[in-house]
Design a protein around this motif. Structure first.
Motif, PDB file in Angstrom:
ATOM      1  N   ASP A 160       1.045  -1.343  -0.036  1.00  0.00           N
ATOM      2  CA  ASP A 160       0.079  -0.087   0.046  1.00  0.00           C
ATOM      3  C   ASP A 160       0.744   1.270  -0.112  1.00  0.00           C
ATOM      4  OD1 ASP A 160      -2.695   1.363   0.171  1.00  0.00           O
ATOM      5  OD2 ASP A 160      -1.893   1.925   2.194  1.00  0.00           O
ATOM      6  N   GLU A 161       1.977   1.074   0.721  1.00  0.00           N
ATOM      7  CA  GLU A 161       2.922   2.451   0.864  1.00  0.00           C
ATOM      8  C   GLU A 161       3.411   2.498  -0.708  1.00  0.00           C
ATOM      9  OE1 GLU A 161       5.918   1.759   3.869  1.00  0.00           O
ATOM     10  OE2 GLU A 161       4.441   1.358   5.409  1.00  0.00           O
ATOM     11  N   HIS A 162       3.836   1.450  -1.207  1.00  0.00           N
ATOM     12  CA  HIS A 162       4.395   1.752  -2.518  1.00  0.00           C
ATOM     13  C   HIS A 162       3.453   2.421  -3.682  1.00  0.00           C
ATOM     14  CE1 HIS A 162       8.737   0.743  -2.139  1.00  0.00           C
ATOM     15  NE2 HIS A 162       8.344  -0.076  -1.268  1.00  0.00           N
ATOM     16  N   SER A 163       2.241   1.627  -3.499  1.00  0.00           N
ATOM     17  CA  SER A 163       1.066   2.305  -4.451  1.00  0.00           C
ATOM     18  C   SER A 163       0.826   3.430  -4.360  1.00  0.00           C
ATOM     19  CB  SER A 163       0.059   1.313  -4.109  1.00  0.00           C
ATOM     20  OG  SER A 163       0.022  -0.166  -4.380  1.00  0.00           O
ATOM     21  N   LYS A 164       0.758   3.850  -3.139  1.00  0.00           N
ATOM     22  CA  LYS A 164       0.369   5.480  -2.783  1.00  0.00           C
ATOM     23  C   LYS A 164       1.615   6.286  -3.191  1.00  0.00           C
ATOM     24  CE  LYS A 164      -2.735   4.811   1.141  1.00  0.00           C
ATOM     25  NZ  LYS A 164      -2.657   4.997   2.771  1.00  0.00           N
ATOM     26  N   ALA A 165       2.887   5.971  -3.143  1.00  0.00           N
ATOM     27  CA  ALA A 165       3.819   6.566  -3.502  1.00  0.00           C
ATOM     28  C   ALA A 165       4.140   6.906  -4.996  1.00  0.00           C
ATOM     29  CB  ALA A 165       5.226   5.926  -3.046  1.00  0.00           C
ATOM     30  N   ILE A 166       3.667   5.870  -5.839  1.00  0.00           N
ATOM     31  CA  ILE A 166       3.949   5.793  -7.215  1.00  0.00           C
ATOM     32  C   ILE A 166       2.605   6.714  -7.722  1.00  0.00           C
ATOM     33  CG2 ILE A 166       2.698   3.838  -7.838  1.00  0.00           C
ATOM     34  CD1 ILE A 166       5.218   3.470  -9.458  1.00  0.00           C
ATOM     35  N   THR A 167       1.667   6.529  -6.978  1.00  0.00           N
ATOM     36  CA  THR A 167       0.405   7.154  -7.785  1.00  0.00           C
ATOM     37  C   THR A 167       0.072   8.902  -7.010  1.00  0.00           C
ATOM     38  OG1 THR A 167      -0.812   6.193  -6.151  1.00  0.00           O
ATOM     39  CG2 THR A 167      -0.723   5.032  -8.041  1.00  0.00           C
ATOM     40  N   SER A 168       0.954   9.046  -6.115  1.00  0.00           N
ATOM     41  CA  SER A 168       0.665  10.406  -5.670  1.00  0.00           C
ATOM     42  C   SER A 168       0.855  11.475  -6.392  1.00  0.00           C
ATOM     43  CB  SER A 168       1.336  10.539  -4.352  1.00  0.00           C
ATOM     44  OG  SER A 168       2.794  10.458  -4.405  1.00  0.00           O
ATOM     45  N   GLN A 169       0.329  12.692  -6.554  1.00  0.00           N
ATOM     46  CA  GLN A 169       0.632  14.108  -7.176  1.00  0.00           C
ATOM     47  C   GLN A 169       1.129  15.139  -6.146  1.00  0.00           C
ATOM     48  OE1 GLN A 169       0.648  14.067 -10.353  1.00  0.00           O
ATOM     49  NE2 GLN A 169       0.077  11.811 -10.664  1.00  0.00           N
ATOM     50  N   PRO A 170       2.226  15.372  -6.482  1.00  0.00           N
ATOM     51  CA  PRO A 170       3.322  14.840  -7.181  1.00  0.00           C
ATOM     52  C   PRO A 170       3.988  13.494  -6.731  1.00  0.00           C
ATOM     53  CG  PRO A 170       4.355  16.360  -5.760  1.00  0.00           C
ATOM     54  CD  PRO A 170       3.072  16.650  -5.517  1.00  0.00           C
ATOM     55  N   VAL A 171       4.723  12.627  -7.315  1.00  0.00           N
ATOM     56  CA  VAL A 171       4.982  11.508  -7.096  1.00  0.00           C
ATOM     57  C   VAL A 171       5.954  11.693  -5.882  1.00  0.00           C
ATOM     58  CG1 VAL A 171       6.536   9.403  -8.158  1.00  0.00           C
ATOM     59  CG2 VAL A 171       4.931  10.802  -9.733  1.00  0.00           C
ATOM     60  N   ALA A 172       5.806  10.632  -4.989  1.00  0.00           N
ATOM     61  CA  ALA A 172       6.600  10.637  -3.778  1.00  0.00           C
ATOM     62  C   ALA A 172       7.960  10.649  -4.256  1.00  0.00           C
ATOM     63  CB  ALA A 172       6.296   9.577  -2.933  1.00  0.00           C
ATOM     64  N   PRO A 173       9.029  11.292  -3.280  1.00  0.00           N
ATOM     65  CA  PRO A 173      10.437  11.272  -3.547  1.00  0.00           C
ATOM     66  C   PRO A 173      11.192   9.850  -3.759  1.00  0.00           C
ATOM     67  CG  PRO A 173       9.726  12.631  -1.533  1.00  0.00           C
ATOM     68  CD  PRO A 173       8.481  12.035  -2.146  1.00  0.00           C
ATOM     69  N   ALA A 174      10.435   9.013  -3.115  1.00  0.00           N
ATOM     70  CA  ALA A 174      11.141   7.786  -3.241  1.00  0.00           C
ATOM     71  C   ALA A 174      11.190   7.288  -4.786  1.00  0.00           C
ATOM     72  CB  ALA A 174      10.399   6.831  -2.269  1.00  0.00           C
ATOM     73  N   TYR A 175      10.037   7.647  -5.355  1.00  0.00           N
ATOM     74  CA  TYR A 175       9.954   7.176  -7.113  1.00  0.00           C
ATOM     75  C   TYR A 175      10.198   8.241  -7.860  1.00  0.00           C
ATOM     76  CZ  TYR A 175       7.944   2.655  -6.070  1.00  0.00           C
ATOM     77  OH  TYR A 175       7.780   1.399  -5.715  1.00  0.00           O
ATOM     78  N   ALA A 176      10.513   9.654  -7.560  1.00  0.00           N
ATOM     79  CA  ALA A 176      10.506  10.725  -8.294  1.00  0.00           C
ATOM     80  C   ALA A 176      11.943  10.532  -9.261  1.00  0.00           C
ATOM     81  CB  ALA A 176      10.531  12.085  -7.465  1.00  0.00           C
ATOM     82  N   ALA A 177      12.702   9.888  -8.702  1.00  0.00           N
ATOM     83  CA  ALA A 177      14.012   9.949  -9.360  1.00  0.00           C
ATOM     84  C   ALA A 177      14.242   8.843 -10.322  1.00  0.00           C
ATOM     85  CB  ALA A 177      15.334   9.647  -8.387  1.00  0.00           C
ATOM     86  N   PHE A 178      13.063   7.978 -10.307  1.00  0.00           N
ATOM     87  CA  PHE A 178      13.078   6.742 -11.290  1.00  0.00           C
ATOM     88  C   PHE A 178      12.571   7.447 -12.844  1.00  0.00           C
ATOM     89  CE2 PHE A 178      12.177   3.498  -7.871  1.00  0.00           C
ATOM     90  CZ  PHE A 178      13.639   3.237  -7.514  1.00  0.00           C
ATOM     91  N   PRO A 179      13.193   6.921 -13.929  1.00  0.00           N
ATOM     92  CA  PRO A 179      12.722   7.030 -15.258  1.00  0.00           C
ATOM     93  C   PRO A 179      11.268   6.683 -15.356  1.00  0.00           C
ATOM     94  CG  PRO A 179      14.783   6.029 -15.598  1.00  0.00           C
ATOM     95  CD  PRO A 179      14.192   6.067 -14.083  1.00  0.00           C
ATOM     96  N   ALA A 180      10.373   7.332 -16.151  1.00  0.00           N
ATOM     97  CA  ALA A 180       8.936   7.322 -16.365  1.00  0.00           C
ATOM     98  C   ALA A 180       8.625   5.693 -16.488  1.00  0.00           C
ATOM     99  CB  ALA A 180       8.412   8.187 -17.319  1.00  0.00           C
ATOM    100  N   ASP A 181       9.406   5.122 -17.440  1.00  0.00           N
ATOM    101  CA  ASP A 181       9.166   3.611 -17.827  1.00  0.00           C
ATOM    102  C   ASP A 181       9.023   2.675 -16.624  1.00  0.00           C
ATOM    103  OD1 ASP A 181      11.931   4.068 -18.196  1.00  0.00           O
ATOM    104  OD2 ASP A 181      12.120   2.281 -19.078  1.00  0.00           O
ATOM    105  N   ILE A 182      10.181   3.205 -15.958  1.00  0.00           N
ATOM    106  CA  ILE A 182      10.204   2.081 -14.310  1.00  0.00           C
ATOM    107  C   ILE A 182       8.981   2.379 -13.599  1.00  0.00           C
ATOM    108  CG2 ILE A 182      11.538   1.899 -12.317  1.00  0.00           C
ATOM    109  CD1 ILE A 182      13.100   0.675 -14.759  1.00  0.00           C
ATOM    110  N   ARG A 183       8.572   3.633 -13.435  1.00  0.00           N
ATOM    111  CA  ARG A 183       7.479   4.002 -12.500  1.00  0.00           C
ATOM    112  C   ARG A 183       6.306   3.462 -13.117  1.00  0.00           C
ATOM    113  NH1 ARG A 183       9.498   9.274 -12.440  1.00  0.00           N
ATOM    114  NH2 ARG A 183       7.794  10.038 -13.716  1.00  0.00           N
ATOM    115  N   VAL A 184       6.058   3.354 -14.556  1.00  0.00           N
ATOM    116  CA  VAL A 184       4.873   2.562 -15.146  1.00  0.00           C
ATOM    117  C   VAL A 184       4.963   1.173 -14.904  1.00  0.00           C
ATOM    118  CG1 VAL A 184       3.982   2.100 -17.552  1.00  0.00           C
ATOM    119  CG2 VAL A 184       4.649   4.336 -17.108  1.00  0.00           C
ATOM    120  N   ALA A 185       6.202   0.406 -14.893  1.00  0.00           N
ATOM    121  CA  ALA A 185       6.334  -0.921 -14.788  1.00  0.00           C
ATOM    122  C   ALA A 185       5.888  -1.161 -13.338  1.00  0.00           C
ATOM    123  CB  ALA A 185       7.809  -1.281 -15.286  1.00  0.00           C
TER     124      ALA A 185
END
Length: 226
Positions: A160-185
């Motif tokens: 749940d933590e990871h799902s919220k991090a990746i779908t939040s607006q703006p994206v949580a800092p933990a995922y913000a550094a990843f390329p867009a295709d990595i976040r989509v995957a």
């Protein structure tokens, strides 16, 4: 939902799973309720707990300790494509565990409808892991089943933590550094394992809760009559 269910098991006063349905803690510990296939459910819960513990270790390795969705994770330095691809691989490993559970137990437990299982050769490995985790345990014990659910519903909050991090607006800092295709995957794999918990785990747990509530209500009627 799993967090709410865990509260009904851990709080002395139980808890609400909907606005109208309160579940007393005693519902889970009452005697006399004959749940089906308890040993299989204990096995399923044990393997999922073990797999989630492995996933938590990987999460801490790549994102640092702390809640990744709140932005409070203690970063470990530079995070980029290499770390992102490694995390995707760990999510895929967990997804394989989910596939193995459905393939091995879905039919007997009457769950998994709508969850498309990927072809896997992991069946033997899954079986050995089950045997190692449950060796010497009383698999038919309802108490062991409920204890396992409490543990599972705590560990699963990582997803749940990871799902919220990746779908939040703006994206949580933990995922913000990843390329867009990595976040989509990552989002795609997190949604798939969420579907697993909805169509497999919650299906048999809610079914059991319904049976336990029915038994508890009948006991209450008897107490009132006396």
């Amino acid at each position: 939902m799993m967090s709410l269910l865990r509260t009904t098991m851990t709080s002395a006063t139980g808890g609400y799973v909907t606005r109208r349905l309160h579940v007393p803690q005693e519902v889970w510990s009452q005697g006399g309720a004959k749940l089906t296939n308890v040993s299989e459910k204990v096995r399923v819960v044990a393997i999922l707990c073990s797999a989630l513990e492995d996933l938590q270790t990987s999460s801490s390795e790549y994102f640092g300790a702390g809640n990744v969705s709140s932005g409070m994770a203690l970063g470990i330095g530079s995070i980029g494509r290499t770390e992102g691809e490694a995390w995707i691989s760990r999510l895929e490993d967990f997804s394989t565990v989910c596939d193995g559970v459905v393939a091995s137990f879905g039919k007997k437990l009457g769950v998994g409808e709508g969850f498309v299982v990927k072809k896997t050769t992991w069946g033997d490995k899954l079986g050995r892991r089950f045997d190692k985790l449950t060796n010497g345990k009383n698999l038919d014990s309802p108490a062991a089943y409920v204890a396992g659910l409490r543990k599972l519903f705590l560990h699963v909050q990582l997803l749940d933590e990871h799902s919220k991090a990746i779908t939040s607006q703006p994206v949580a800092p933990a995922y913000a550094a990843f390329p867009a295709d990595i976040r989509v995957a990552a989002d795609k794999k997190l949604k798939r394992v969420s579907q697993f918990f909805a169509t497999v785990v919650l299906t048999f747990v809610i079914r059991d809760l319904s049976q336990l509530l029915d038994k508890y209500a009948k006991k209450c009627e008897k107490w009132l009559a006396e």
